[in-house]
Design an enzyme around this catalytic site. Structure first.
Site, PDB file in Angstrom:
ATOM      1  N   CYS A   8       0.864  -1.184   0.000  1.00  0.00           N
ATOM      2  CA  CYS A   8       0.000   0.000   0.000  1.00  0.00           C
ATOM      3  C   CYS A   8       0.903   1.236   0.000  1.00  0.00           C
ATOM      4  O   CYS A   8       2.117   1.125  -0.146  1.00  0.00           O
ATOM      5  CB  CYS A   8      -0.999  -0.011   1.155  1.00  0.00           C
ATOM      6  SG  CYS A   8      -0.298   0.159   2.793  1.00  0.00           S
ATOM      7  N   THR A   9       0.311   2.390   0.159  1.00  0.00           N
ATOM      8  CA  THR A   9       1.096   3.618   0.026  1.00  0.00           C
ATOM      9  C   THR A   9       2.205   3.713   1.060  1.00  0.00           C
ATOM     10  O   THR A   9       3.381   3.778   0.719  1.00  0.00           O
ATOM     11  CB  THR A   9       0.183   4.855   0.109  1.00  0.00           C
ATOM     12  OG1 THR A   9      -0.800   4.784  -0.920  1.00  0.00           O
ATOM     13  CG2 THR A   9       0.981   6.138  -0.053  1.00  0.00           C
ATOM     14  N   SER A  12       1.668   1.390   6.568  1.00  0.00           N
ATOM     15  CA  SER A  12       1.384   1.704   7.967  1.00  0.00           C
ATOM     16  C   SER A  12       0.121   1.024   8.486  1.00  0.00           C
ATOM     17  O   SER A  12       0.057   0.702   9.662  1.00  0.00           O
ATOM     18  CB  SER A  12       1.278   3.218   8.170  1.00  0.00           C
ATOM     19  OG  SER A  12       0.141   3.729   7.505  1.00  0.00           O
ATOM     20  N   CYS A  13      -0.866   0.795   7.626  1.00  0.00           N
ATOM     21  CA  CYS A  13      -2.147   0.232   8.084  1.00  0.00           C
ATOM     22  C   CYS A  13      -2.555  -1.001   7.278  1.00  0.00           C
ATOM     23  O   CYS A  13      -2.426  -2.128   7.757  1.00  0.00           O
ATOM     24  CB  CYS A  13      -3.269   1.267   7.966  1.00  0.00           C
ATOM     25  SG  CYS A  13      -3.063   2.746   8.945  1.00  0.00           S
ATOM     26  N   ARG A  14      -3.072  -0.773   6.078  1.00  0.00           N
ATOM     27  CA  ARG A  14      -3.680  -1.850   5.289  1.00  0.00           C
ATOM     28  C   ARG A  14      -2.721  -2.994   5.012  1.00  0.00           C
ATOM     29  O   ARG A  14      -3.040  -4.161   5.267  1.00  0.00           O
ATOM     30  CB  ARG A  14      -4.237  -1.289   3.975  1.00  0.00           C
ATOM     31  CG  ARG A  14      -5.417  -0.355   4.197  1.00  0.00           C
ATOM     32  CD  ARG A  14      -5.706   0.461   2.968  1.00  0.00           C
ATOM     33  NE  ARG A  14      -4.647   1.466   2.822  1.00  0.00           N
ATOM     34  CZ  ARG A  14      -4.699   2.471   1.962  1.00  0.00           C
ATOM     35  NH1 ARG A  14      -5.722   2.589   1.143  1.00  0.00           N
ATOM     36  NH2 ARG A  14      -3.716   3.352   1.901  1.00  0.00           N
ATOM     37  N   SER A  15      -1.550  -2.677   4.483  1.00  0.00           N
ATOM     38  CA  SER A  15      -0.616  -3.752   4.151  1.00  0.00           C
ATOM     39  C   SER A  15      -0.082  -4.435   5.403  1.00  0.00           C
ATOM     40  O   SER A  15       0.189  -5.638   5.406  1.00  0.00           O
ATOM     41  CB  SER A  15       0.534  -3.231   3.292  1.00  0.00           C
ATOM     42  OG  SER A  15       1.195  -2.159   3.924  1.00  0.00           O
ATOM     43  N   SER A  33       5.167  -7.276   3.703  1.00  0.00           N
ATOM     44  CA  SER A  33       4.435  -6.098   3.248  1.00  0.00           C
ATOM     45  C   SER A  33       5.409  -4.953   3.068  1.00  0.00           C
ATOM     46  O   SER A  33       6.507  -4.959   3.630  1.00  0.00           O
ATOM     47  CB  SER A  33       3.337  -5.704   4.244  1.00  0.00           C
ATOM     48  OG  SER A  33       3.893  -5.202   5.449  1.00  0.00           O
ATOM     49  N   ASP A  62       8.221  -0.513   5.812  1.00  0.00           N
ATOM     50  CA  ASP A  62       9.337  -0.717   4.897  1.00  0.00           C
ATOM     51  C   ASP A  62       8.990  -0.305   3.472  1.00  0.00           C
ATOM     52  O   ASP A  62       7.841  -0.430   3.040  1.00  0.00           O
ATOM     53  CB  ASP A  62       9.738  -2.197   4.879  1.00  0.00           C
ATOM     54  CG  ASP A  62      10.128  -2.720   6.244  1.00  0.00           C
ATOM     55  OD1 ASP A  62      10.912  -2.035   6.932  1.00  0.00           O
ATOM     56  OD2 ASP A  62       9.641  -3.799   6.629  1.00  0.00           O
ATOM     57  N   CYS A  79      -4.411  -0.391  -2.473  1.00  0.00           N
ATOM     58  CA  CYS A  79      -4.992   0.925  -2.760  1.00  0.00           C
ATOM     59  C   CYS A  79      -4.556   1.335  -4.154  1.00  0.00           C
ATOM     60  O   CYS A  79      -3.561   0.846  -4.679  1.00  0.00           O
ATOM     61  CB  CYS A  79      -4.557   1.955  -1.725  1.00  0.00           C
ATOM     62  SG  CYS A  79      -2.795   2.316  -1.715  1.00  0.00           S
ATOM     63  N   CYS A  86       3.609   1.510  -7.793  1.00  0.00           N
ATOM     64  CA  CYS A  86       4.566   0.430  -7.530  1.00  0.00           C
ATOM     65  C   CYS A  86       5.335   0.118  -8.811  1.00  0.00           C
ATOM     66  O   CYS A  86       4.894   0.450  -9.910  1.00  0.00           O
ATOM     67  CB  CYS A  86       3.883  -0.805  -6.949  1.00  0.00           C
ATOM     68  SG  CYS A  86       3.053  -1.886  -8.082  1.00  0.00           S
ATOM     69  N   ASP A 102      -8.370   4.087   3.039  1.00  0.00           N
ATOM     70  CA  ASP A 102      -7.274   4.257   3.979  1.00  0.00           C
ATOM     71  C   ASP A 102      -7.849   4.616   5.346  1.00  0.00           C
ATOM     72  O   ASP A 102      -8.341   5.731   5.532  1.00  0.00           O
ATOM     73  CB  ASP A 102      -6.335   5.355   3.496  1.00  0.00           C
ATOM     74  CG  ASP A 102      -5.119   5.530   4.385  1.00  0.00           C
ATOM     75  OD1 ASP A 102      -5.008   4.843   5.422  1.00  0.00           O
ATOM     76  OD2 ASP A 102      -4.265   6.366   4.030  1.00  0.00           O
TER      77      ASP A 102
END
Length: 132
Positions: A8-9, A12-15, A33, A62, A79, A86, A102
């Protein structure tokens, strides 16, 4: 062992949640992730994952590791920003896109924000289970 990458971007959250569920459910996969940027691990993501019995508190935010990326069997973007930014996914690597909101952008009271985190978390859990 197959390799999966959740992207993800800001990683921090989703991934991070996807990686946590991947570690729980995808026992025959190497699970990682990353983000196209690093935003740090979101404490609310950690909090809502603990509610599901998954501890991601030791995860780090990361950037995409191109060696791992290029050797994956499956890349999951979570997202549109990550999908668009990517690196080019190799032709031999399967790609799935999950367009998830998000939760870090949620507004309102603490409980309203956590409700959004839980909704996204639950969507991710269902989608990861579908990969089995």
């Amino acid at each position: 062992m197959k390799k999966i990458y959740f992207i993800c971007t800001g990683n921090s959250c989703r991934s991070q949640m996807a990686e946590g569920f991947g570690e729980k459910y995808l026992t025959n996969w190497q699970v990682k992730s990353a983000g196209v940027e690093t935003h740090g691990l979101n404490p609310k993501a950690v909090q809502v994952m603990v509610e599901k019995g998954v501890d991601i508190s030791d995860h780090t935010s990361d950037l995409i590791d191109l060696d791992y990326f290029n050797s994956c069997d499956l890349i999951v973007t979570l997202c549109g920003d990550a999908r668009d930014r990517c690196p080019v996914i190799p032709k031999n690597v399967e790609h799935i896109h999950w367009g998830l909101i998000d939760p870090a952008q949620a507004k309102g009271s603490e409980e309203e924000i956590l409700k959004v985190f839980r909704k996204v978390r639950d969507e991710i859990e269902i989608k990861v289970k579908e990969l089995i």
